[in-house]
Design a protein around this motif. Structure first.
Motif, PDB file in Angstrom:
ATOM      1  N   GLY A 182       0.808  -1.204   0.000  1.00  0.00           N
ATOM      2  CA  GLY A 182       0.000   0.000   0.000  1.00  0.00           C
ATOM      3  C   GLY A 182       0.845   1.258   0.000  1.00  0.00           C
ATOM      4  N   ALA A 183       0.205   2.377  -0.257  1.00  0.00           N
ATOM      5  CA  ALA A 183       0.891   3.663  -0.300  1.00  0.00           C
ATOM      6  C   ALA A 183      -0.007   4.727   0.321  1.00  0.00           C
ATOM      7  N   HIS A 184       0.532   5.916   0.430  1.00  0.00           N
ATOM      8  CA  HIS A 184      -0.214   7.034   1.012  1.00  0.00           C
ATOM      9  C   HIS A 184       0.023   8.284   0.185  1.00  0.00           C
ATOM     10  N   VAL A 185      -1.066   9.006  -0.061  1.00  0.00           N
ATOM     11  CA  VAL A 185      -1.004  10.292  -0.759  1.00  0.00           C
ATOM     12  C   VAL A 185      -1.485  11.352   0.213  1.00  0.00           C
ATOM     13  N   ALA A 186      -0.656  12.341   0.484  1.00  0.00           N
ATOM     14  CA  ALA A 186      -1.011  13.386   1.440  1.00  0.00           C
ATOM     15  C   ALA A 186      -2.228  14.157   0.944  1.00  0.00           C
ATOM     16  N   PRO A 187      -3.246  14.335   1.786  1.00  0.00           N
ATOM     17  CA  PRO A 187      -4.435  15.102   1.355  1.00  0.00           C
ATOM     18  C   PRO A 187      -4.108  16.540   0.984  1.00  0.00           C
ATOM     19  N   SER A 188      -3.008  17.066   1.518  1.00  0.00           N
ATOM     20  CA  SER A 188      -2.627  18.451   1.223  1.00  0.00           C
ATOM     21  C   SER A 188      -1.958  18.605  -0.137  1.00  0.00           C
ATOM     22  N   ASN A 189      -1.657  17.487  -0.798  1.00  0.00           N
ATOM     23  CA  ASN A 189      -1.014  17.527  -2.109  1.00  0.00           C
ATOM     24  C   ASN A 189      -2.073  17.751  -3.181  1.00  0.00           C
ATOM     25  N   PRO A 190      -2.080  18.905  -3.851  1.00  0.00           N
ATOM     26  CA  PRO A 190      -3.129  19.184  -4.829  1.00  0.00           C
ATOM     27  C   PRO A 190      -2.921  18.483  -6.170  1.00  0.00           C
ATOM     28  N   LEU A 191      -1.758  17.862  -6.358  1.00  0.00           N
ATOM     29  CA  LEU A 191      -1.432  17.277  -7.657  1.00  0.00           C
ATOM     30  C   LEU A 191      -1.542  15.758  -7.681  1.00  0.00           C
ATOM     31  N   ALA A 192      -1.608  15.129  -6.520  1.00  0.00           N
ATOM     32  CA  ALA A 192      -1.681  13.670  -6.446  1.00  0.00           C
ATOM     33  C   ALA A 192      -3.013  13.257  -5.824  1.00  0.00           C
ATOM     34  N   PHE A 193      -3.569  12.163  -6.312  1.00  0.00           N
ATOM     35  CA  PHE A 193      -4.836  11.659  -5.790  1.00  0.00           C
ATOM     36  C   PHE A 193      -4.897  10.162  -6.030  1.00  0.00           C
ATOM     37  N   SER A 194      -5.884   9.513  -5.437  1.00  0.00           N
ATOM     38  CA  SER A 194      -6.006   8.059  -5.517  1.00  0.00           C
ATOM     39  C   SER A 194      -7.103   7.673  -6.489  1.00  0.00           C
ATOM     40  N   ALA A 195      -6.760   6.814  -7.426  1.00  0.00           N
ATOM     41  CA  ALA A 195      -7.779   6.245  -8.314  1.00  0.00           C
ATOM     42  C   ALA A 195      -8.458   5.064  -7.656  1.00  0.00           C
ATOM     43  N   LEU A 196      -7.763   4.430  -6.705  1.00  0.00           N
ATOM     44  CA  LEU A 196      -8.304   3.283  -5.988  1.00  0.00           C
ATOM     45  C   LEU A 196      -7.763   3.301  -4.568  1.00  0.00           C
ATOM     46  N   ARG A 197      -8.668   3.301  -3.596  1.00  0.00           N
ATOM     47  CA  ARG A 197      -8.294   3.315  -2.186  1.00  0.00           C
ATOM     48  C   ARG A 197      -8.695   2.004  -1.521  1.00  0.00           C
ATOM     49  N   GLY A 198      -8.141   1.794  -0.334  1.00  0.00           N
ATOM     50  CA  GLY A 198      -8.540   0.655   0.460  1.00  0.00           C
ATOM     51  C   GLY A 198      -9.894   0.898   1.113  1.00  0.00           C
ATOM     52  N   LEU A 228      -4.169   2.439  -3.098  1.00  0.00           N
ATOM     53  CA  LEU A 228      -3.743   1.243  -3.830  1.00  0.00           C
ATOM     54  C   LEU A 228      -3.236   1.591  -5.228  1.00  0.00           C
ATOM     55  N   VAL A 229      -3.875   2.546  -5.862  1.00  0.00           N
ATOM     56  CA  VAL A 229      -3.424   3.059  -7.162  1.00  0.00           C
ATOM     57  C   VAL A 229      -3.456   4.579  -7.080  1.00  0.00           C
ATOM     58  N   SER A 230      -2.295   5.204  -7.191  1.00  0.00           N
ATOM     59  CA  SER A 230      -2.174   6.655  -7.050  1.00  0.00           C
ATOM     60  C   SER A 230      -1.869   7.284  -8.394  1.00  0.00           C
ATOM     61  N   LEU A 231      -2.457   8.448  -8.627  1.00  0.00           N
ATOM     62  CA  LEU A 231      -2.243   9.183  -9.868  1.00  0.00           C
ATOM     63  C   LEU A 231      -1.698  10.567  -9.544  1.00  0.00           C
ATOM     64  N   VAL A 232      -0.830  11.053 -10.405  1.00  0.00           N
ATOM     65  CA  VAL A 232      -0.221  12.368 -10.229  1.00  0.00           C
ATOM     66  C   VAL A 232      -0.283  13.106 -11.558  1.00  0.00           C
TER      67      VAL A 232
END
Length: 430
Positions: A182-198, A228-232
C-alpha cells in the motif's frame, strides 16, 4: 520534488502531446513477459491504433543500463512503463533521478512496485508525492477474494468531479483484484490523488500479521487513507501512475473478468497516463467591448467587456481535437485580477463551442489581468493570462450632472439663495 516544480502550462501545444507516442516498457525479467503478456499486448495495441512504437527491455540482464532516454538534447521516448520494481539504474543514472528528469520534461510514467521493490523505486514514487508503506502487503479480512486469501477486492474508486475523466463506468462496475504494498497520498497535495483506495477495514500489517501501533502507520496506511493506485498530474501536465501491485496487471487476474474489472481499470488508467483521454488544450483568449466588439489596448472603468477562448479535448477514437464539454470536469472560470481578484465569473459555451463570459470593468483603474486558472482533477491544467490596463474617465467623459454630486449642487444653490435673502434684508429693512 517533481510535483512541486515548474510553471503552470495552459497551451498544451508547447509540450509533447502527440498521440504517436514512443513508449519504453522495462520489465523485471523474461518471466514478466509471460505473466503480464495481456497488459503488454494492451500497450502494443494502443500504439498500433494511435501510432508510435513500444520498446520492451528486460532489466535483469543489464538492459536498463544500456537504455538511452535522451539523445542530443531530445528525449527518445514519450512514456515510461516500469514493471521492474527491483531496478536501481535506468539510462546510466539512478532510477529515481531518471524518472524525475523524465517527468519534469513533461513526459508520463507508470511506476509499479512490489514487496521486494528497491529503495530507488520507493524514492521515485516519493518524488511524485506517493509514499510506499514499509510493511508487508495490504490485508483486508472482510474483502478477500474467494480463490486467494491474500488477494483483496478493492472497490473504493475515485469519485467526485473529474472522476469520469479517468475511469469509465465499466471500470467501476466490478471490484479490482489487488495484491501488493500500500501507499499514502497526502491530502494536502493538490497534484496527487487516488484512483483506488482501500476499504475502511484495510491495513498494512506487521511481520506478525498484526496492526502496527506506530502513529504514522495508523494515520497513513489504514482504511481509506491507504492508496492502492495513485495518480499524479504535475504542474507541467505530465502524468504518473503509481501502484504497489504487480499482480493487479497479471494475466492471472486479468482473466477473471466475470468477477473483476482489472483489465478495464488498467486500460483506463494507462490511457489516462499516456494521454489518450482527458487531454485539454486552450487557445484564442480574447477580450473586446461588449457593445461594439472592438478590442482595445486600454479599457475604461465600468466598460462592458466580453472574454472568449477555445478549449478543446483530444478524442483518441476520432484522432482529432473536439470542443470540450465542461459538464464532467466542472465549470471554467475567468478572473479579472490586480494583485487580488476583483471579478470572477463562469464561462458559458455558445453554439460553436467557444467559451464566452461577460464582465463589467471594476470602478478601479490600474493594470489588470484576465486569468484563467483551471484545475480539475483528472483533466489537463489550463493557465492563461492576458494583461488589460483599465483607465479612469477623462475630464470630458463624465456626465454633465452627476447624481452623487446633487448634495453639493444643493449646498451651492442654498448658499446663493441665502446671500440674496440676507442682502435684501440688510438693504430694505430698518
Amino acid at each position: 520534488s517533481v510535483v512541486a516544480g515548474g510553471d503552470d502550462v495552459g497551451d498544451l501545444s508547447a509540450i509533447s502531446v502527440g498521440q504517436a507516442r514512443n513508449t519504453l516498457v522495462l520489465v523485471e525479467s523474461e518471466g514478466v513477459l509471460e505473466s503480464h503478456s495481456k497488459f503488454l499486448e494492451m500497450i502494443r495495441g494502443n500504439a498500433a491504433k494511435y501510432g508510435g512504437e513500444v520498446d520492451v527491455r528486460v532489466a535483469w540482464d543489464g538492459g536498463a543500463k544500456e537504455i538511452v532516454l535522451s539523445k542530443w538534447g531530445r528525449w527518445v521516448y514519450d512514456s515510461l512503463v516500469l514493471l521492474a520494481p527491483e531496478a536501481e539504474r535506468l539510462g546510466g543514472q539512478s532510477l529515481s533521478a531518471a524518472v524525475a528528469d523524465f517527468v519534469e520534461a513533461g513526459h508520463s510514467a507508470v511506476l509499479v512496485g512490489s514487496e521486494s521493490m528497491s529503495d530507488e523505486t520507493r524514492k521515485a514514487a516519493a518524488n511524485c508525492g506517493v509514499q510506499f508503506s514499509d510493511a508487508s502487503r495490504v490485508a483486508d479480512p472482510f474483502h478477500t477474494a474467494a480463490f486467494d486469501s491474500e488477494v483483496i477486492e478493492a472497490s473504493n474508486f475515485l469519485s467526485g468531479a473529474g472522476a469520469k475523466g479517468v475511469l469509465s463506468a465499466r471500470a467501476t462496475a466490478r471490484p479490482v483484484l489487488w495484491r501488493g504494498v500500500g501507499a499514502h497520498v497526502a491530502p494536502s497535495n493538490p497534484l496527487a490523488f487516488s484512483a483506488l483506495r482501500g476499504s475502511a477495514t484495510a491495513f498494512c500489517p506487521t511481520a506478525k500479521g498484526a496492526l502496527s501501533k506506530k502513529k504514522t502507520n495508523l494515520v497513513k496506511f489504514t482504511g481509506t487513507d491507504l492508496s492502492l493506485v495513485s495518480l499524479v498530474q504535475a504542474r507541467n501536465n505530465a502524468r504518473v501512475a503509481v501502484t504497489g501491485s504487480m499482480a493487479m496487471l497479471s494475466d492471472e487476474l486479468f482473466a477473471k473478468e466475470d468477477v473483476s474489472s482489472n483489465k478495464i481499470f488498467a486500460e483506463d488508467v494507462t490511457s489516462w497516463v499516456l494521454g489518450y483521454k482527458s487531454l485539454l488544450r486552450s487557445h484564442g483568449l480574447a477580450h473586446r467591448l461588449t457593445e461594439s466588439g472592438e478590442t482595445q489596448d486600454v479599457y475604461r472603468i465600468k466598460d462592458g467587456l466580453s472574454v472568449s477562448m477555445r478549449v478543446e479535448e483530444w478524442s483518441a477514437a476520432q484522432q482529432r481535437w473536439l470542443p470540450h464539454k465542461p459538464a464532467a470536469s466542472g465549470p471554467i472560470q475567468v478572473e479579472l485580477t490586480m494583485l487580488d481578484p476583483h471579478l470572477r465569473t463562469n464561462f458559458k459555451t455558445d453554439k460553436e463551442g467557444t467559451f464566452v463570459a461577460d464582465v463589467t470593468a471594476p470602478d478601479v483603474y490600474g493594470v489588470f489581468k484576465f486569468v484563467v486558472d483551471y484545475k480539475s482533477r483528472g483533466y489537463s491544467f489550463i493557465h492563461l493570462e492576458e494583461q488589460v490596463p483599465i483607465r479612469p474617465f477623462r475630464h470630458d467623459e463624465y456626465e454633465r450632472f452627476i447624481t452623487a454630486a446633487y448634495p453639493y449642487y444643493a449646498s451651492i444653490l442654498s448658499t446663493m439663495a441665502a446671500f440674496f435673502i440676507f442682502g435684501f434684508a440688510i438693504l430694505y429693512t430698518k
